[in-house]
Design a protein around this motif. Structure first.
Motif, short mmCIF file in Angstrom:
data_model
loop_
_atom_site.label_atom_id
_atom_site.label_comp_id
_atom_site.label_asym_id
_atom_site.label_seq_id
_atom_site.Cartn_x
_atom_site.Cartn_y
_atom_site.Cartn_z
N ASP A 158 0.82 -1.22 0.00
CA ASP A 158 0.00 0.00 0.00
C ASP A 158 0.85 1.26 0.00
OD1 ASP A 158 -2.36 -1.41 -0.05
OD2 ASP A 158 -2.66 -1.35 2.12
N HIS A 159 1.87 1.29 0.85
CA HIS A 159 2.75 2.46 0.91
C HIS A 159 3.59 2.57 -0.37
CE1 HIS A 159 1.75 2.21 5.20
NE2 HIS A 159 2.11 3.48 5.27
N LEU A 160 4.00 1.43 -0.89
CA LEU A 160 4.85 1.42 -2.08
C LEU A 160 4.11 1.98 -3.29
CD1 LEU A 160 7.68 0.60 -2.95
CD2 LEU A 160 6.82 -1.70 -3.39
N LYS A 161 2.84 1.63 -3.42
CA LYS A 161 2.08 2.12 -4.56
C LYS A 161 1.85 3.63 -4.49
CE LYS A 161 -0.05 -2.03 -6.36
NZ LYS A 161 -1.29 -2.69 -6.80
N VAL A 162 1.57 4.14 -3.30
CA VAL A 162 1.42 5.59 -3.17
C VAL A 162 2.76 6.28 -3.39
CG1 VAL A 162 0.87 7.46 -1.55
CG2 VAL A 162 -0.61 5.46 -1.69
N PHE A 163 3.84 5.65 -2.96
CA PHE A 163 5.18 6.20 -3.19
C PHE A 163 5.46 6.33 -4.69
CE2 PHE A 163 9.83 5.92 -3.58
CZ PHE A 163 10.22 6.89 -2.69
N THR A 164 4.88 5.43 -5.49
CA THR A 164 5.05 5.49 -6.94
C THR A 164 4.52 6.80 -7.51
OG1 THR A 164 4.76 3.08 -7.03
CG2 THR A 164 4.55 4.25 -9.11
N LEU A 165 3.60 7.44 -6.80
CA LEU A 165 3.06 8.73 -7.22
C LEU A 165 4.01 9.88 -6.94
CD1 LEU A 165 -0.61 8.32 -5.93
CD2 LEU A 165 0.24 7.96 -8.26
N ASN A 166 5.11 9.59 -6.28
CA ASN A 166 6.07 10.63 -5.92
C ASN A 166 7.46 10.39 -6.50
OD1 ASN A 166 4.56 12.34 -3.69
ND2 ASN A 166 4.08 10.21 -3.27
N LEU A 167 7.92 9.15 -6.42
CA LEU A 167 9.26 8.80 -6.90
C LEU A 167 9.23 7.37 -7.43
CD1 LEU A 167 11.42 10.22 -3.96
CD2 LEU A 167 11.36 11.14 -6.28
N CYS A 168 10.31 6.97 -8.10
CA CYS A 168 10.41 5.61 -8.60
C CYS A 168 10.50 4.65 -7.41
CB CYS A 168 11.63 5.47 -9.49
SG CYS A 168 11.70 3.90 -10.39
N PRO A 169 9.66 3.61 -7.34
CA PRO A 169 9.56 2.79 -6.14
C PRO A 169 10.56 1.65 -6.03
CG PRO A 169 7.94 2.09 -7.74
CD PRO A 169 8.65 3.26 -8.35
N PHE A 170 11.33 1.40 -7.10
CA PHE A 170 12.27 0.28 -7.10
C PHE A 170 13.64 0.72 -7.59
CE2 PHE A 170 8.07 -1.56 -8.06
CZ PHE A 170 7.95 -2.46 -7.01
N SER A 171 14.65 0.00 -7.13
CA SER A 171 15.95 0.08 -7.78
C SER A 171 15.87 -0.79 -9.03
CB SER A 171 17.05 -0.45 -6.85
OG SER A 171 18.20 -0.76 -7.61
N HIS A 172 16.09 -0.18 -10.18
CA HIS A 172 15.91 -0.87 -11.45
C HIS A 172 16.76 -2.14 -11.54
CE1 HIS A 172 15.24 -0.11 -16.06
NE2 HIS A 172 14.59 -1.16 -15.63
N SER A 173 17.92 -2.11 -10.91
CA SER A 173 18.85 -3.24 -11.01
C SER A 173 18.46 -4.43 -10.16
CB SER A 173 20.26 -2.79 -10.61
OG SER A 173 20.88 -2.08 -11.64
N THR A 174 17.44 -4.28 -9.31
CA THR A 174 17.12 -5.36 -8.37
C THR A 174 15.81 -6.07 -8.67
OG1 THR A 174 15.87 -3.98 -6.80
CG2 THR A 174 18.27 -4.03 -6.55
N VAL A 175 15.08 -5.68 -9.72
CA VAL A 175 13.70 -6.15 -9.84
C VAL A 175 13.55 -7.50 -10.52
CG1 VAL A 175 12.76 -3.80 -9.85
CG2 VAL A 175 13.29 -4.93 -12.02
N ILE A 176 12.50 -8.18 -10.11
CA ILE A 176 12.00 -9.36 -10.80
C ILE A 176 10.55 -9.07 -11.17
CG2 ILE A 176 11.33 -10.49 -8.62
CD1 ILE A 176 11.88 -13.19 -9.96
#
Length: 255
Positions: A57-75
């Motif tokens: 829930d917090h991560l999705k709202v954070f997406t409205l402000n900044l990029c929520p993931f380190s691009h190098s770490t995602v699956i």
């Protein structure tokens, strides 16, 4: 062309720690309702660690402000991309990842592991350190946030631009533009009440902070900001932050 169940990607100059793939894959296997997962990363040769929000829930709202993931770490769950026809979009050059996560958001949950999964290399030659990236950063962010405004909240192209300017805290030219920003805040809250993409309380809080600070930073417009500020605070149902409001009042009553 990726053919596996999942897509893992890491930048060529970063170092995936032993067990990174196993940890990410293990999480996705045991949480089929999640479409993407990332992790924390440590700067090579330093103790400095970049940590990311883990709660959906917090991560999705954070997406409205900044990029929520380190691009190098995602699956990423490949089926989610394939079924919705989602790909990196060159229109959001240097911000393709944030745009893709924004497109992916309605189709499943987000998560970041609370462990360090990658060693991250910082250098003066990386894209985010370049002068061209810095110069175009605000415009890039507005493009991504305009996408979010249309995708999540059903805003028109013009409204989405006002919404993006609110999120990036672009100083308005006058109270008319400020009021348009306030309208997009209300429309976002109403749309979310219907589609439920975001936790209502977290979204209200996030937008309140943006609205409060854009008004605070618009004190050059004088007392005219005052009624606009309170009109949309009242309409959005936000509680006033009295300590910050005192500063706001002092600035706006100056001649």
């Amino acid at each position: 062309m990726a053919r596996g169940k999942y897509i893992l990607r890491t930048d060529a100059d970063d170092i995936a720690l032993p067990g990174m793939a196993a940890s990410l894959t293990g999480f996705m296997e045991s949480h089929p309702d999640y479409v993407i997962c990332g992790g924390n990363m440590q700067v090579i040769g330093e103790k400095r660690v970049f940590t990311y929000i883990s709660d959906n829930d917090h991560l999705k709202v954070f997406t409205l402000n900044l990029c929520p993931f380190s691009h190098s770490t995602v699956i990423i769950r490949r089926a989610a991309l394939e079924e919705k026809g989602l790909r990196y979009n060159e229109f959001y050059k240097d911000g393709e990842d944030h745009a893709l996560w924004s497109e992916l958001l309605p189709y499943g949950k987000f998560h970041n592991l609370e462990e360090v999964t990658l060693l991250y290399r910082e250098s003066t030659t990386q894209i985010t350190a370049s002068k061209s990236y810095s110069a175009g950063y605000s415009a890039l962010r507005r493009k991504v946030f305009a996408l979010q405004g249309t995708r999540y909240f059903g805003l028109s192209a013009e409204e989405a631009e006002d919404y993006a300017r609110l999120i990036t805290q672009a100083e308005p030219s006058g109270t008319a533009e400020l009021a348009r920003m306030g309208e997009t805040m209300l429309k976002a809250l109403r749309a979310n009440a219907g589609n439920g993409y975001f936790d209502p309380a977290l979204l209200r809080q996030s937008l309140f902070v943006k609205w409060h600070w854009i008004c605070l930073c618009s004190y050059s417009l004088g007392r005219k900001v005052f009624p606009v500020y309170f009109r949309y605070i009242a309409a959005s149902g936000n509680m006033l932050r009295l300590k910050s409001l005192g500063t706001h009042l002092i600035k706006m009553i100056k001649p």
